[in-house]
Design a protein around this motif. Sequence first.
Motif, PDB file in Angstrom:
ATOM      1  N   CYS A 103       0.856  -1.178   0.000  1.00 35.59           N
ATOM      2  CA  CYS A 103       0.000   0.000   0.000  1.00 35.59           C
ATOM      3  C   CYS A 103       0.896   1.233   0.000  1.00 35.59           C
ATOM      4  CB  CYS A 103      -0.917   0.015   1.217  1.00 35.59           C
ATOM      5  SG  CYS A 103      -1.894   1.536   1.353  1.00 35.59           S
ATOM      6  N   ALA A 104       0.770   2.051  -1.038  1.00 31.45           N
ATOM      7  CA  ALA A 104       1.512   3.307  -1.130  1.00 31.45           C
ATOM      8  C   ALA A 104       0.524   4.421  -0.802  1.00 31.45           C
ATOM      9  CB  ALA A 104       2.103   3.487  -2.526  1.00 31.45           C
ATOM     10  N   MET A 105       0.438   4.776   0.468  1.00 31.02           N
ATOM     11  CA  MET A 105      -0.594   5.684   0.962  1.00 31.02           C
ATOM     12  C   MET A 105      -0.179   7.117   0.710  1.00 31.02           C
ATOM     13  SD  MET A 105      -2.520   5.458   4.611  1.00 31.02           S
ATOM     14  CE  MET A 105      -2.464   7.105   5.279  1.00 31.02           C
ATOM     15  N   ASN A 106      -0.712   7.672  -0.371  1.00 29.26           N
ATOM     16  CA  ASN A 106      -0.298   8.987  -0.847  1.00 29.26           C
ATOM     17  C   ASN A 106      -0.985  10.138  -0.124  1.00 29.26           C
ATOM     18  OD1 ASN A 106      -2.580   7.769  -2.402  1.00 29.26           O
ATOM     19  ND2 ASN A 106      -2.755   9.883  -3.141  1.00 29.26           N
ATOM     20  N   GLY A 107      -2.040   9.857   0.628  1.00 27.37           N
ATOM     21  CA  GLY A 107      -2.780  10.906   1.324  1.00 27.37           C
ATOM     22  C   GLY A 107      -3.696  10.313   2.359  1.00 27.37           C
ATOM     23  N   LEU A 122       2.699  -4.630   3.369  1.00 27.30           N
ATOM     24  CA  LEU A 122       3.633  -3.553   3.664  1.00 27.30           C
ATOM     25  C   LEU A 122       2.939  -2.250   3.293  1.00 27.30           C
ATOM     26  CD1 LEU A 122       6.628  -3.788   4.648  1.00 27.30           C
ATOM     27  CD2 LEU A 122       7.309  -3.285   2.307  1.00 27.30           C
ATOM     28  N   CYS A 123       2.919  -1.285   4.211  1.00 23.61           N
ATOM     29  CA  CYS A 123       2.300   0.002   3.936  1.00 23.61           C
ATOM     30  C   CYS A 123       3.283   1.116   4.261  1.00 23.61           C
ATOM     31  CB  CYS A 123       1.022   0.185   4.758  1.00 23.61           C
ATOM     32  SG  CYS A 123       0.211   1.792   4.516  1.00 23.61           S
ATOM     33  N   ILE A 124       3.536   1.981   3.285  1.00 23.78           N
ATOM     34  CA  ILE A 124       4.312   3.188   3.549  1.00 23.78           C
ATOM     35  C   ILE A 124       3.435   4.381   3.209  1.00 23.78           C
ATOM     36  CG2 ILE A 124       6.501   2.027   3.118  1.00 23.78           C
ATOM     37  CD1 ILE A 124       6.694   3.604   0.518  1.00 23.78           C
ATOM     38  N   ALA A 125       3.617   5.486   3.910  1.00 25.39           N
ATOM     39  CA  ALA A 125       2.747   6.639   3.746  1.00 25.39           C
ATOM     40  C   ALA A 125       3.555   7.921   3.637  1.00 25.39           C
ATOM     41  CB  ALA A 125       1.786   6.740   4.939  1.00 25.39           C
ATOM     42  N   ARG A 126       3.015   8.870   2.885  1.00 22.86           N
ATOM     43  CA  ARG A 126       3.580  10.219   2.909  1.00 22.86           C
ATOM     44  C   ARG A 126       3.502  10.752   4.341  1.00 22.86           C
ATOM     45  NH1 ARG A 126       3.988  12.697  -2.205  1.00 22.86           N
ATOM     46  NH2 ARG A 126       2.736  11.699  -3.839  1.00 22.86           N
ATOM     47  N   ARG A 127       4.506  11.496   4.726  1.00 23.09           N
ATOM     48  CA  ARG A 127       4.509  12.047   6.076  1.00 23.09           C
ATOM     49  C   ARG A 127       3.307  12.964   6.317  1.00 23.09           C
ATOM     50  NH1 ARG A 127       9.590  11.803   7.087  1.00 23.09           N
ATOM     51  NH2 ARG A 127       9.342  10.184   8.652  1.00 23.09           N
ATOM     52  N   SER A 128       2.782  13.565   5.271  1.00 27.02           N
ATOM     53  CA  SER A 128       1.629  14.457   5.405  1.00 27.02           C
ATOM     54  C   SER A 128       0.304  13.710   5.461  1.00 27.02           C
ATOM     55  CB  SER A 128       1.591  15.441   4.233  1.00 27.02           C
ATOM     56  OG  SER A 128       1.430  14.747   3.003  1.00 27.02           O
ATOM     57  N   VAL A 184       7.268   8.485   5.127  1.00 27.10           N
ATOM     58  CA  VAL A 184       8.334   8.986   4.267  1.00 27.10           C
ATOM     59  C   VAL A 184       8.064  10.454   3.930  1.00 27.10           C
ATOM     60  CG1 VAL A 184       9.524   8.660   2.061  1.00 27.10           C
ATOM     61  CG2 VAL A 184       8.576   6.682   3.265  1.00 27.10           C
ATOM     62  N   ASP A 185       9.122  11.256   3.936  1.00 31.43           N
ATOM     63  CA  ASP A 185       8.968  12.652   3.531  1.00 31.43           C
ATOM     64  C   ASP A 185       8.275  12.726   2.174  1.00 31.43           C
ATOM     65  OD1 ASP A 185      10.197  13.579   5.814  1.00 31.43           O
ATOM     66  OD2 ASP A 185      12.186  13.777   4.865  1.00 31.43           O
ATOM     67  N   ASP A 186       7.381  13.691   2.017  1.00 37.76           N
ATOM     68  CA  ASP A 186       6.576  13.782   0.802  1.00 37.76           C
ATOM     69  C   ASP A 186       7.423  13.818  -0.461  1.00 37.76           C
ATOM     70  OD1 ASP A 186       4.644  14.026   2.770  1.00 37.76           O
ATOM     71  OD2 ASP A 186       3.525  15.563   1.686  1.00 37.76           O
ATOM     72  N   ASP A 187       8.533  14.556  -0.422  1.00 35.47           N
ATOM     73  CA  ASP A 187       9.350  14.694  -1.633  1.00 35.47           C
ATOM     74  C   ASP A 187      10.183  13.452  -1.936  1.00 35.47           C
ATOM     75  OD1 ASP A 187      11.144  14.955   0.440  1.00 35.47           O
ATOM     76  OD2 ASP A 187      12.076  16.794  -0.309  1.00 35.47           O
ATOM     77  N   GLN A 188      10.210  12.499  -1.009  1.00 34.81           N
ATOM     78  CA  GLN A 188      10.937  11.252  -1.215  1.00 34.81           C
ATOM     79  C   GLN A 188      10.004  10.060  -1.402  1.00 34.81           C
ATOM     80  OE1 GLN A 188      14.360  10.873  -1.513  1.00 34.81           O
ATOM     81  NE2 GLN A 188      14.245  13.114  -1.606  1.00 34.81           N
ATOM     82  N   PHE A 189       8.694  10.321  -1.327  1.00 34.17           N
ATOM     83  CA  PHE A 189       7.719   9.234  -1.312  1.00 34.17           C
ATOM     84  C   PHE A 189       7.766   8.411  -2.594  1.00 34.17           C
ATOM     85  CE2 PHE A 189       3.327   7.720  -2.150  1.00 34.17           C
ATOM     86  CZ  PHE A 189       3.164   6.883  -1.056  1.00 34.17           C
ATOM     87  N   ASP A 190       7.673   9.034  -3.742  1.00 34.28           N
ATOM     88  CA  ASP A 190       7.657   8.299  -5.008  1.00 34.28           C
ATOM     89  C   ASP A 190       8.934   7.484  -5.192  1.00 34.28           C
ATOM     90  OD1 ASP A 190       5.164   9.331  -5.582  1.00 34.28           O
ATOM     91  OD2 ASP A 190       5.931  10.937  -6.861  1.00 34.28           O
ATOM     92  N   THR A 191      10.074   8.063  -4.817  1.00 33.49           N
ATOM     93  CA  THR A 191      11.350   7.354  -4.933  1.00 33.49           C
ATOM     94  C   THR A 191      11.378   6.125  -4.049  1.00 33.49           C
ATOM     95  OG1 THR A 191      12.537   9.400  -5.456  1.00 33.49           O
ATOM     96  CG2 THR A 191      13.853   7.560  -4.628  1.00 33.49           C
ATOM     97  N   GLU A 192      10.871   6.262  -2.817  1.00 36.50           N
ATOM     98  CA  GLU A 192      10.880   5.133  -1.884  1.00 36.50           C
ATOM     99  C   GLU A 192       9.896   4.051  -2.316  1.00 36.50           C
ATOM    100  OE1 GLU A 192      11.996   3.008   1.692  1.00 36.50           O
ATOM    101  OE2 GLU A 192      12.916   4.363   0.224  1.00 36.50           O
ATOM    102  N   VAL A 193       8.740   4.464  -2.812  1.00 37.89           N
ATOM    103  CA  VAL A 193       7.781   3.477  -3.326  1.00 37.89           C
ATOM    104  C   VAL A 193       8.408   2.683  -4.466  1.00 37.89           C
ATOM    105  CG1 VAL A 193       5.613   3.184  -4.594  1.00 37.89           C
ATOM    106  CG2 VAL A 193       5.708   4.716  -2.624  1.00 37.89           C
ATOM    107  N   HIS A 194       9.056   3.365  -5.388  1.00 28.88           N
ATOM    108  CA  HIS A 194       9.692   2.678  -6.516  1.00 28.88           C
ATOM    109  C   HIS A 194      10.777   1.717  -6.033  1.00 28.88           C
ATOM    110  CE1 HIS A 194      11.117   2.042 -10.596  1.00 28.88           C
ATOM    111  NE2 HIS A 194      12.341   2.318 -10.187  1.00 28.88           N
TER     112      HIS A 194
END
Length: 261
Positions: A103-107, A122-128, A184-194
């Motif tokens: 789960c890539a929780m973008n919001g 496994l779930c990672i989320a934007r810090r925001s 994960v910090d918002d600006d690093q989220f896409d990189t970490e998901v990938h």
Amino acid sequence: MDFETIKLDCDGGVARLTFNRPERRNAFIVRMHEEIHLALDAALADPATRLLTITGAGSAFCAGQDLAERDAGAAEIDLGANIEQYYNPLITRLVSLPVPYLCAMNGVAAGAGVGIALAADLCIARRSARFVQAFSTIGLVPDAGSSWHLPRSVGMARAMGFTLLGEPLSADLAADWGMIWRAVDDDQFDTEVHRIEQQLATGPTRGLVLAKQALRAATSQPLASQLEMERDGQRAAGRTQDYREGVTAFKEKRQAGFIGR
């Protein structure tokens, strides 16, 4: 295959399913449930698929059920029928997938969106991002499996507070509590998901699935049964091509080239 409420992109072993109703914060309607199951059928029919990622379009992950689809003023309303027909089969399917589920929780995740996130391996989320157990604010009870997953991941006291008070929970606190793997910090989220997608989609898929099955079973069976499951899982994993490749690569001091079988 074209969809109205979701998107499905399959590439490099990753089947990425995106909730695509951003104007409604990706809230569920019946058509969305139907299209998700069609997308899962298509993705899992492809032997190249080795990971499912679920994320959301726009600023929200999933706001749960779209209440505009329901007539709360009706004299007779059976919300349990909707749960039985749509949400329960979806959660059951997600937790028993033959590939890992990220789960890539973008919001924000609210209501059933929380359950979709908690069902992930496994779930990672934007810090925001925020979790909102919104049921108490409209007089309902948790669904989409969250009443089962929450106490097991965060403990009863935290599960009760989060559920009964309906207060938003930050991604950082969710990670601290053990609800999710990482914020994960918002600006690093896409990189970490990938990065995680690439690691899981090129890993020993059969072994990963056997491992997640063992971990899920551990919450509901005694030690003796769990030990037997570990034995059986190890036996099955030991017969895979990926195990042989992993041992060979270890001996040869090189990166393993797993094929998912």
